[in-house]
Design a protein around this motif. Structure first.
Motif, PDB file in Angstrom:
ATOM      1  N   THR A 133       0.824  -1.215   0.000  1.00 21.33           N
ATOM      2  CA  THR A 133       0.000   0.000   0.000  1.00 21.33           C
ATOM      3  C   THR A 133       0.858   1.266   0.000  1.00 21.33           C
ATOM      4  OG1 THR A 133      -0.067  -0.223   2.388  1.00 21.33           O
ATOM      5  CG2 THR A 133      -2.022  -0.971   1.173  1.00 21.33           C
ATOM      6  N   HIS A 134       2.075   1.156   0.529  1.00 20.55           N
ATOM      7  CA  HIS A 134       2.989   2.308   0.561  1.00 20.55           C
ATOM      8  C   HIS A 134       4.362   1.825   1.008  1.00 20.55           C
ATOM      9  CE1 HIS A 134       1.701   2.027   4.765  1.00 20.55           C
ATOM     10  NE2 HIS A 134       2.668   2.847   5.128  1.00 20.55           N
ATOM     11  N   PRO A 135       5.404   2.642   0.801  1.00 13.82           N
ATOM     12  CA  PRO A 135       6.709   2.257   1.339  1.00 13.82           C
ATOM     13  C   PRO A 135       6.685   2.460   2.862  1.00 13.82           C
ATOM     14  CG  PRO A 135       6.871   4.276   0.001  1.00 13.82           C
ATOM     15  CD  PRO A 135       5.427   3.949   0.103  1.00 13.82           C
ATOM     16  N   HIS A 136       6.670   1.359   3.581  1.00 10.81           N
ATOM     17  CA  HIS A 136       6.481   1.400   5.037  1.00 10.81           C
ATOM     18  C   HIS A 136       7.694   2.001   5.739  1.00 10.81           C
ATOM     19  CE1 HIS A 136       3.101  -1.259   4.301  1.00 10.81           C
ATOM     20  NE2 HIS A 136       3.901  -1.930   3.497  1.00 10.81           N
ATOM     21  N   ALA A 137       7.415   2.691   6.858  1.00 15.08           N
ATOM     22  CA  ALA A 137       8.485   3.355   7.605  1.00 15.08           C
ATOM     23  C   ALA A 137       8.801   2.625   8.897  1.00 15.08           C
ATOM     24  CB  ALA A 137       8.072   4.792   7.918  1.00 15.08           C
ATOM     25  N   ASP A 138       8.147   1.507   9.139  1.00 11.33           N
ATOM     26  CA  ASP A 138       8.330   0.855  10.447  1.00 11.33           C
ATOM     27  C   ASP A 138       8.686  -0.622  10.337  1.00 11.33           C
ATOM     28  OD1 ASP A 138       5.850   0.267   9.352  1.00 11.33           O
ATOM     29  OD2 ASP A 138       5.054  -0.266  11.308  1.00 11.33           O
ATOM     30  N   HIS A 139       8.696  -1.180   9.136  1.00 19.67           N
ATOM     31  CA  HIS A 139       9.097  -2.584   8.962  1.00 19.67           C
ATOM     32  C   HIS A 139       9.533  -2.778   7.514  1.00 19.67           C
ATOM     33  CE1 HIS A 139       4.799  -2.670   7.689  1.00 19.67           C
ATOM     34  NE2 HIS A 139       5.247  -3.513   6.776  1.00 19.67           N
ATOM     35  N   GLY A 187      -1.125  11.215   2.372  1.00 24.60           N
ATOM     36  CA  GLY A 187      -1.293  11.918   3.648  1.00 24.60           C
ATOM     37  C   GLY A 187      -0.333  11.321   4.662  1.00 24.60           C
ATOM     38  N   HIS A 188      -0.447   9.995   4.879  1.00 12.94           N
ATOM     39  CA  HIS A 188       0.536   9.305   5.729  1.00 12.94           C
ATOM     40  C   HIS A 188       1.872   9.266   4.990  1.00 12.94           C
ATOM     41  CE1 HIS A 188       2.286   6.382   8.428  1.00 12.94           C
ATOM     42  NE2 HIS A 188       2.400   5.493   7.472  1.00 12.94           N
ATOM     43  N   THR A 189       1.838   8.892   3.714  1.00 14.17           N
ATOM     44  CA  THR A 189       3.003   9.061   2.831  1.00 14.17           C
ATOM     45  C   THR A 189       2.492   9.634   1.511  1.00 14.17           C
ATOM     46  OG1 THR A 189       2.945   6.945   1.618  1.00 14.17           O
ATOM     47  CG2 THR A 189       4.038   6.928   3.781  1.00 14.17           C
ATOM     48  N   VAL A 219      -6.885  -0.296   3.546  1.00 16.18           N
ATOM     49  CA  VAL A 219      -6.625   1.135   3.700  1.00 16.18           C
ATOM     50  C   VAL A 219      -5.286   1.422   4.364  1.00 16.18           C
ATOM     51  CG1 VAL A 219      -9.101   1.590   3.813  1.00 16.18           C
ATOM     52  CG2 VAL A 219      -7.818   1.328   5.947  1.00 16.18           C
ATOM     53  N   HIS A 220      -4.651   0.373   4.843  1.00 14.38           N
ATOM     54  CA  HIS A 220      -3.394   0.488   5.569  1.00 14.38           C
ATOM     55  C   HIS A 220      -3.339   1.689   6.491  1.00 14.38           C
ATOM     56  CE1 HIS A 220       0.578  -0.312   6.952  1.00 14.38           C
ATOM     57  NE2 HIS A 220       0.301  -1.544   6.588  1.00 14.38           N
ATOM     58  N   ASP A 221      -2.346   2.584   6.329  1.00 16.07           N
ATOM     59  CA  ASP A 221      -2.157   3.624   7.337  1.00 16.07           C
ATOM     60  C   ASP A 221      -2.936   4.880   6.973  1.00 16.07           C
ATOM     61  OD1 ASP A 221      -0.537   1.731   8.312  1.00 16.07           O
ATOM     62  OD2 ASP A 221       1.333   2.827   8.054  1.00 16.07           O
ATOM     63  N   THR A 222      -4.262   4.769   7.050  1.00 16.30           N
ATOM     64  CA  THR A 222      -5.146   5.938   6.931  1.00 16.30           C
ATOM     65  C   THR A 222      -6.020   5.870   8.180  1.00 16.30           C
ATOM     66  OG1 THR A 222      -6.626   4.592   5.573  1.00 16.30           O
ATOM     67  CG2 THR A 222      -5.119   6.075   4.401  1.00 16.30           C
ATOM     68  N   GLY A 277      -3.977  -1.579   8.391  1.00 16.73           N
ATOM     69  CA  GLY A 277      -2.640  -2.141   8.267  1.00 16.73           C
ATOM     70  C   GLY A 277      -1.883  -2.291   9.569  1.00 16.73           C
ATOM     71  N   HIS A 278      -2.363  -1.633  10.617  1.00 18.54           N
ATOM     72  CA  HIS A 278      -1.727  -1.793  11.926  1.00 18.54           C
ATOM     73  C   HIS A 278      -2.806  -1.833  12.983  1.00 18.54           C
ATOM     74  CE1 HIS A 278       2.437  -1.014  10.801  1.00 18.54           C
ATOM     75  NE2 HIS A 278       2.081   0.101  10.165  1.00 18.54           N
ATOM     76  N   ASP A 279      -2.491  -2.484  14.090  1.00 23.76           N
ATOM     77  CA  ASP A 279      -3.342  -2.326  15.267  1.00 23.76           C
ATOM     78  C   ASP A 279      -2.437  -2.213  16.470  1.00 23.76           C
ATOM     79  OD1 ASP A 279      -5.900  -2.131  16.573  1.00 23.76           O
ATOM     80  OD2 ASP A 279      -5.351  -4.044  17.502  1.00 23.76           O
TER      81      ASP A 279
HETATM   82 FE   FE2 Z   1       3.074   3.240   7.617  1.00 24.02          FE
END
Ligand code: FE2
Ligand code: GSH
Length: 293
Positions: free
Chosen positions: A71-77, A145-147, A161-164, A204-206
Motif C-alpha cells: 500500500t505504501h513504502p512502510h516506515a516501520d518494517h 497523507g501518511h506518505t 486502507v493500511h495507514d489511513t 494495516g496496523h493495530d
Molecule cells: Fe506506515
C-alpha cells in the motif's frame, strides 16, 4: 451484487502490522497485501518467519498468488515483497507516486545512482487503475497523507486502507513523516468513507489500545460513527489540529531509517559487500523527533 473475497489477516506483534491474503474462493487465486520481512534491530538479523507463514497458508488452501501488493513504502518494517516474488514468481506492485518517495529518500541516503523511477516493482498503479483477483474486480484509490505514495486497494467489498484509518478505537495514522500531510490525509479518509457503508475496512496496523486483543476489520459505517479521530472531530480543521498535536508527541518509528532504505528498493536488502555482509546506512541528524528522555 458486490463480490466478497475471502480475507485472512496475519498479525505481526513485533511491528503491530496486519498482512493479508485476499482470495477468490471460486478460482482459488489470491493476492498478498503488505507482507512483513522480519528484522531484529538489536542483532541485525533478518528472517522470513512472517512471509513463510503466508506461504504456508497459501499452500494449505491450494491458492495461486497473482500479485504481491504494497500500500505504501512502510516506515516501520521491511516489506517481504521481493522475498515473496522470488518464492512464488508473482509480480509486485505499489502506487506510482512511490517515485516521489524514492526521490526524497535518494537524496537523504545520498544515493546518486539509485533509479528513482519505480522500476523496482513490476507494476505501478495510478489512481483508478483496475485489476482482478481471480474473478473479483479490484481497483486502486490514491490515499496520500501518511506518505506521498499511499494507496487503497478496493477488492470486491473489501478496502485495504493500511495507514489511513486504524480501528475506530485507535483513530488514524500519523502524517508527520517526510512528505506527509494531515490535510491531505483528511481528504483521503473522506474518499474512503464515501465508499458504501457496508464496505469492509481492513487496516494495516493495530496498536491494541488498552491492551485489548489485536483487531483489524471494521466497516465504513462503523468508522463514520465511531472512529475517535473522525466521529468526534468532524471538520477538517479539527482533524488537522488533533492529528498534528498528536504527531508532535510521537517518537519516530524505531526502524524508519532502516525500513525506507529497503522499501524504496522494492523490499530488496542491500547487496553484500566484499566480506559477504550486507550493511545498512543510517543518516545522522536528518530527522527531528528525538525522544531523549
Ligand atoms: Fe506506515
Ligand atoms: N512505536 C512504533 C510506532 C510506529 C508508527 O509510528 N506507526 C505509524 C504507522 S507506520 C502510525 O501511524 N502510528 C500512529 C500512532 O501511533 O498514533 C514503532 O516504533 O514502530
Amino acid at each position: 451484487m458486490t463480490q466478497k473475497p475471502e480475507v485472512t489477516g496475519f498479525f505481526d506483534p513485533r511491528t503491530w502490522s496486519v498482512q493479508y491474503v485476499v482470495a477468490d474462493p471460486v478460482t482459488k487465486r489470491c493476492v498478498i497485501v503488505d507482507p512483513v520481512y522480519d528484522f531484529d534491530e538489536k542483532s541485525g538479523q533478518t528472517a522470513s518467519h512472517n512471509a513463510d507463514r503466508l506461504l504456508e497458508f497459501v499452500r494449505e488452501r491450494g491458492y495461486e498468488v497473482e500479485w504481491i501488493l504494497d500500500t505504501h513504502p512502510h516506515a516501520d518494517h521491511f516489506s517481504a515483497a521481493h522475498y515473496l516474488k522470488r518464492k512464488t514468481g508473482a509480480p509486485t506492485a505499489i502506487g506510482e507516486r512511490v517515485k516521489d518517495v524514492q526521490a526524497l529518500w535518494k537524496s537523504f541516503y545520498n544515493w546518486p545512482d539509485f533509479p528513482a523511477d519505480g522500476s523496482q516493482w513490476d507494476r505501478l498503479f495510478a489512481h483508478g487503475d483496475t485489476f482482478r483477483v481471480g474473478d473479483i474486480d479490484a481497483r486502486v484509490m490514491f490515499s496520500p497523507g501518511h506518505t506521498l505514495a499511499s494507496i487503497t486497494y478496493v477488492i470486491g467489498d473489501a478496502a485495504f486502507v493500511h495507514d489511513t484509518l486504524f480501528m475506530p478505537d485507535s483513530g488514524t495514522a500519523r502524517a508527520d513523516f517526510p512528505g506527509g500531510s494531515a490535510k491531505v490525509l483528511w481528504t483521503s479518509i473522506q474518499d474512503i468513507l464515501s465508499l458504501p457503508d457496508e464496505t469492509r475496512i481492513f487496516t494495516g496496523h493495530d496498536y491494541q489500545p488498552g491492551g485489548r486483543a489485536p483487531l483489524w476489520e471494521s466497516t465504513v459505517a462503523e468508522q463514520k460513527a465511531q472512529n475517535i479521530h473522525m466521529a468526534h472531530y468532524r471538520t477538517e480543521d479539527d482533524f488537522v489540529a488533533i492529528r498534528e498535536a498528536r504527531d508532535r508527541t510521537l517518537a519516530m518509528p524505531k526502524l524508519i531509517l532502516q525500513s525506507l532504505q529497503i522499501n524504496t528498493n522494492g523490499g530488496r536488502l542491500p547487496e553484500p559487500e566484499s566480506n559477504g555482509v550486507r550493511n545498512l546506512k543510517i543518516p545522522l541528524d536528518l530527522l527531528n523527533g528525538a525522544a531523549w528522555d
